[in-house]
Design an enzyme around this catalytic site. Structure first.
Site, PDB file in Angstrom:
ATOM      1  N   GLU A   1      12.965  -3.818  49.822  1.00 29.94           N
ATOM      2  CA  GLU A   1      12.168  -2.870  49.060  1.00 29.94           C
ATOM      3  C   GLU A   1      11.642  -1.816  50.036  1.00 29.94           C
ATOM      4  O   GLU A   1      10.872  -2.135  50.941  1.00 29.94           O
ATOM      5  CB  GLU A   1      10.995  -3.585  48.392  1.00 29.94           C
ATOM      6  CG  GLU A   1      10.194  -2.666  47.506  1.00 29.94           C
ATOM      7  CD  GLU A   1       8.971  -3.336  46.902  1.00 29.94           C
ATOM      8  OE1 GLU A   1       8.291  -4.084  47.612  1.00 29.94           O
ATOM      9  OE2 GLU A   1       8.711  -3.093  45.716  1.00 29.94           O
TER      10      GLU A   1
ATOM     11  N   GLU B   1       2.244 -10.129  40.304  1.00 27.83           N
ATOM     12  CA  GLU B   1       3.184  -9.026  40.019  1.00 27.83           C
ATOM     13  C   GLU B   1       3.614  -8.470  41.362  1.00 27.83           C
ATOM     14  O   GLU B   1       2.805  -7.859  42.056  1.00 27.83           O
ATOM     15  CB  GLU B   1       2.488  -7.912  39.222  1.00 27.83           C
ATOM     16  CG  GLU B   1       2.029  -8.290  37.856  1.00 27.83           C
ATOM     17  CD  GLU B   1       3.163  -8.406  36.869  1.00 27.83           C
ATOM     18  OE1 GLU B   1       4.299  -8.016  37.205  1.00 27.83           O
ATOM     19  OE2 GLU B   1       2.928  -8.915  35.775  1.00 27.83           O
TER      20      GLU B   1
ATOM     21  N   CYS C   1       7.005  -0.334  42.175  1.00 28.98           N
ATOM     22  CA  CYS C   1       7.666  -1.642  42.196  1.00 28.98           C
ATOM     23  C   CYS C   1       8.940  -1.587  41.375  1.00 28.98           C
ATOM     24  O   CYS C   1       9.906  -2.284  41.648  1.00 28.98           O
ATOM     25  CB  CYS C   1       6.724  -2.699  41.647  1.00 28.98           C
ATOM     26  SG  CYS C   1       5.998  -2.219  40.078  1.00 28.98           S
TER      27      CYS C   1
ATOM     28  N   LYS D   1     -10.861  -6.547  44.014  1.00 25.44           N
ATOM     29  CA  LYS D   1     -10.659  -6.130  45.412  1.00 25.44           C
ATOM     30  C   LYS D   1      -9.549  -5.080  45.387  1.00 25.44           C
ATOM     31  O   LYS D   1      -8.378  -5.409  45.367  1.00 25.44           O
ATOM     32  CB  LYS D   1     -10.240  -7.348  46.248  1.00 25.44           C
ATOM     33  CG  LYS D   1     -10.633  -7.286  47.719  1.00 25.44           C
ATOM     34  CD  LYS D   1     -10.075  -6.108  48.486  1.00 25.44           C
ATOM     35  CE  LYS D   1      -8.652  -6.296  48.952  1.00 25.44           C
ATOM     36  NZ  LYS D   1      -8.075  -5.063  49.532  1.00 25.44           N
TER      37      LYS D   1
HETATM   38  P1  NAD Z   1       0.047  -5.430  49.665  1.00 16.65           P
HETATM   39  O1  NAD Z   1       0.563  -6.747  49.246  1.00 16.65           O
HETATM   40  O2  NAD Z   1       0.055  -5.063  51.083  1.00 16.65           O
HETATM   41  O3  NAD Z   1      -1.469  -5.260  49.192  1.00 16.65           O
HETATM   42  C1  NAD Z   1      -1.859  -5.443  47.846  1.00 16.65           C
HETATM   43  C2  NAD Z   1      -3.291  -5.916  47.824  1.00 16.65           C
HETATM   44  O4  NAD Z   1      -3.351  -7.199  48.444  1.00 16.65           O
HETATM   45  C3  NAD Z   1      -4.261  -5.026  48.591  1.00 16.65           C
HETATM   46  O5  NAD Z   1      -5.474  -4.954  47.894  1.00 16.65           O
HETATM   47  C4  NAD Z   1      -4.434  -5.779  49.914  1.00 16.65           C
HETATM   48  O6  NAD Z   1      -5.645  -5.509  50.545  1.00 16.65           O
HETATM   49  C5  NAD Z   1      -4.372  -7.209  49.423  1.00 16.65           C
HETATM   50  N1  NAD Z   1      -4.016  -8.192  50.453  1.00 16.65           N
HETATM   51  C6  NAD Z   1      -3.261  -8.003  51.563  1.00 16.65           C
HETATM   52  N2  NAD Z   1      -3.168  -9.170  52.272  1.00 16.65           N
HETATM   53  C7  NAD Z   1      -3.865 -10.101  51.575  1.00 16.65           C
HETATM   54  C8  NAD Z   1      -4.119 -11.485  51.760  1.00 16.65           C
HETATM   55  N3  NAD Z   1      -3.661 -12.146  52.819  1.00 16.65           N
HETATM   56  N4  NAD Z   1      -4.856 -12.144  50.845  1.00 16.65           N
HETATM   57  C9  NAD Z   1      -5.327 -11.487  49.757  1.00 16.65           C
HETATM   58  N5  NAD Z   1      -5.126 -10.174  49.516  1.00 16.65           N
HETATM   59  C10 NAD Z   1      -4.405  -9.484  50.415  1.00 16.65           C
HETATM   60  O7  NAD Z   1       0.831  -4.370  48.781  1.00 16.65           O
HETATM   61  P2  NAD Z   1       0.668  -2.778  48.782  1.00 16.65           P
HETATM   62  O8  NAD Z   1       1.308  -2.265  50.007  1.00 16.65           O
HETATM   63  O9  NAD Z   1      -0.759  -2.390  48.508  1.00 16.65           O
HETATM   64  O10 NAD Z   1       1.506  -2.405  47.493  1.00 16.65           O
HETATM   65  C11 NAD Z   1       2.877  -2.305  47.522  1.00 16.65           C
HETATM   66  C12 NAD Z   1       3.543  -3.522  46.952  1.00 16.65           C
HETATM   67  O11 NAD Z   1       3.057  -3.765  45.630  1.00 16.65           O
HETATM   68  C13 NAD Z   1       5.033  -3.360  46.806  1.00 16.65           C
HETATM   69  O12 NAD Z   1       5.704  -4.511  47.235  1.00 16.65           O
HETATM   70  C14 NAD Z   1       5.216  -3.184  45.302  1.00 16.65           C
HETATM   71  O13 NAD Z   1       6.474  -3.545  44.826  1.00 16.65           O
HETATM   72  C15 NAD Z   1       4.146  -4.029  44.769  1.00 16.65           C
HETATM   73  N6  NAD Z   1       3.818  -3.627  43.395  1.00 16.65           N
HETATM   74  C16 NAD Z   1       4.206  -4.441  42.373  1.00 16.65           C
HETATM   75  C17 NAD Z   1       3.948  -4.074  41.064  1.00 16.65           C
HETATM   76  C18 NAD Z   1       4.337  -4.966  39.912  1.00 16.65           C
HETATM   77  O14 NAD Z   1       3.789  -4.803  38.832  1.00 16.65           O
HETATM   78  N7  NAD Z   1       5.249  -5.910  40.086  1.00 16.65           N
HETATM   79  C19 NAD Z   1       3.300  -2.875  40.791  1.00 16.65           C
HETATM   80  C20 NAD Z   1       2.934  -2.061  41.865  1.00 16.65           C
HETATM   81  C21 NAD Z   1       3.194  -2.457  43.165  1.00 16.65           C
END
Ligand code: NAD
Length: 494
Positions: A397, A264, A298, A188
């Site tokens: 963040e 992550e 991140c 997804k």
């Molecule tokens: P997000 O959590 O909003 O979304 C990530 C994914 O989760 C998307 O595909 C989204 O559709 C899905 N999602 C959202 N709500 C959900 C739910 N209730 N159930 C299941 N899936 C759901 O994050 P984002 O805005 O896409 O990305 C930014 C975040 O990702 C930042 O916090 C960043 O730090 C983190 N990030 C972490 C790493 C790492 O390796 N630690 C790497 C890149 C980004």
């Protein structure tokens, strides 16, 4: 001889890609469609099929069938390896198309997408492809009357939920090891970056992935993501995204079939600069660490924690380096920084900066959206000093090019400030004193500590966090453990 770079604007206008869901080896329409808007200029690029729970169900059922009849997990490892390596070559052959799509959908410079994201995707597929037949099972020493076998069996159906900031890289970090060990996958992708996921999946089919082994269900997090995380027939859920979503996914895993979650999550990284460091190097890295990918990392070094005696000198150098890193159209070859991934993300960044400044602190650079006439989303490098380590800007963040400057007087204080957030992903220490470096690296509760460098990484080395940055590393052979179960077989000999 290397090829000259393409005209990214021309390629952006002509590139073709799938827009339906990939289920059971076929392209299907999903329940409804949703626009994909480019943050470069705010225009709609196309629309893509969106999955509701019913399509997620179909995708999981298809992955389950593929797993149970062993069309993939039962293949000789050397044959699975051929498919992944062929796929990695196809990614290379389509590097420019994938780069321009990355740029169009999430706004990073196409040049960078090709050099970093597409390369990571290619190399990750190749690396796990090559690893497939090098991982051995175990046969421990037990009494002569028995054999005991410890085997790693594929865990089954893996759900992968990914973000938009490094779409190709982060998807492949999950999909490649899961497929390498014989699992089937339902991916997804993030709402903002569906096109690259579909394009790469199409290349996977072309490389010989059997039907149903990889399914892609675009859709909203609240609907498609939640359906996958809470599904009763998914064995492992692997996620990269925000800490808030990670919490929801962990709860959904617990409340459904207790699938194993690997998370992550977010970070609030730091560059901690001691007075004995190479200040030029530390300042250049600090400027890069919070502006690369427009700060949407991140691991972004969003805090500069600098000894009070050298604060003015280091901040001066950081500002000078950042002045050259202004955003521009990411399809230009010379754009140092691209767009912010969406208008909503731009709004989030700006509201955190505004709210943070209302608490105090002194704005040294940036602080307002730029290039608004483009219709796109652009934010300049922004630096705020005079902050308390517990203030909003030092804690939250931002996921944008926003640097908070904090100072310390003693080494212990530097480490304490470094640790004083809920996150524990990655930080860097700048010092030429080995003892100090070791003390500080031991003291920081982080998944990764860099000493006199930033963002070093390699596929051989795991990447993951501690505390509320999550658990269960991506990359390296350790990632294979997430997608396998240990199976013990005892054989009594007569
Ligand atoms: P997000 O959590 O909003 O979304 C990530 C994914 O989760 C998307 O595909 C989204 O559709 C899905 N999602 C959202 N709500 C959900 C739910 N209730 N159930 C299941 N899936 C759901 O994050 P984002 O805005 O896409 O990305 C930014 C975040 O990702 C930042 O916090 C960043 O730090 C983190 N990030 C972490 C790493 C790492 O390796 N630690 C790497 C890149 C980004």
């Amino acid at each position: 001889m290397t090829n000259p770079p393409p005209d990214w604007h021309v390629l952006a206008a002509t590139v073709e890609y799938p827009t339906d869901l990939l289920i059971d080896g076929g392209w299907v329409p999903g329940e409804h469609r949703s626009d994909v808007v480019s943050p470069i200029d705010g225009r709609v690029i196309t629309d893509v099929a969106y999955a509701d729970a019913a399509s997620v169900d179909r995708a999981v059922a298809s992955a389950r069938r593929a797993f149970e009849d062993r069309r993939w997990s039962g293949m000789a490892p050397a044959d699975r390896k051929d498919v992944l390596i062929r796929w990695s070559h196809l990614v290379n052959e389509h590097a420019e198309q994938l780069a321009v799509l990355t740029s169009l959908e999430m706004g990073k410079p196409a040049r960078e997408a090709q050099a970093i994201d597409v390369r990571a995707c290619h190399r990750t597929l190749r690396w796990y492809g090559e690893a497939i037949d090098k991982v051995l099972d175990e046969m421990p020493s037990v009494p002569d009357s028995s054999w005991a076998l410890i085997e790693r069996e594929p865990a089954g159906v893996v759900g992968a939920i990914t973000p938009w900031n490094f779409p190709l890289t982060l998807e492949t970090w999950k999909v490649a090891p899961a497929l390498a060990v014989g699992c089937s996958v339902v991916l997804k992708p993030a709402e903002l970056s569906p096109l690259t996921a579909l394009y790469v999946a199409r290349l996977g089919l072309e490389a010989g992935l059997p039907d149903g082994v990889l399914n892609v269900v675009n859709g909203s997090g609240a609907v498609a993501g939640a359906a996958l995380a809470g599904h009763m027939d998914v064995d492992v859920i692997t996620f990269t995204g925000s800490t808030a979503t990670g919490r929801a996914i962990m709860a959904a895993a617990a409340q459904s079939n207790m699938k194993r979650p690997y998370l992550e999550l977010g970070g609030k990284g730091a560059n901690i600069v001691f007075p004995d460091a190479d200040l030029d190097k530390a300042a250049a890295a600090t400027a890069w660490a919070v502006t690369y990918n427009a700060g949407q990392m991140c691991t972004a070094g969003s805090r500069l924690i600098v000894h009070e005696s050298i604060k003015d000198e280091v901040v001066g150098k950081v500002l000078e380096a950042m002045a050259a890193l202004q955003p521009n159209d990411p399809l230009r070859h010379d754009a140092p920084l691209g767009a912010i991934a969406s208008a909503r993300q731009l709004e989030t960044i700006h509201s955190i900066v505004t709210e943070g400044l209302a608490e105090g602190g002194h704005l040294l650079m940036g602080g307002e959206p730029v290039l608004t006439e483009s219709g796109g989303s652009y934010y300049p490098p922004t630096v705020v000093e005079g902050l308390n380590p517990h203030s909003l800007l030092a804690q939250k963040e931002v996921f944008g090019p926003v640097l908070s400057v904090l100072t310390f007087a003693t080494d212990d204080e530097a480490i304490a400030i470094g640790n004083a957030t809920p996150y524990g992903l990655a930080s860097a220490i700048w010092t030429n004193d080995l003892n100090r470096a070791r003390r500080a690296s031991k003291g920081l509760r982080m998944g990764t500590v860099w000493v006199n460098c930033f963002e070093e990484g390699d596929l051989t080395v795991p990447f993951g966090g501690v505390k509320q940055s999550g658990f269960g590393s991506d990359k390296s052979l350790h990632a294979l453990e997430k997608f396998t179960n240990l199976k013990t077989t005892w054989i009594e000999l007569s």
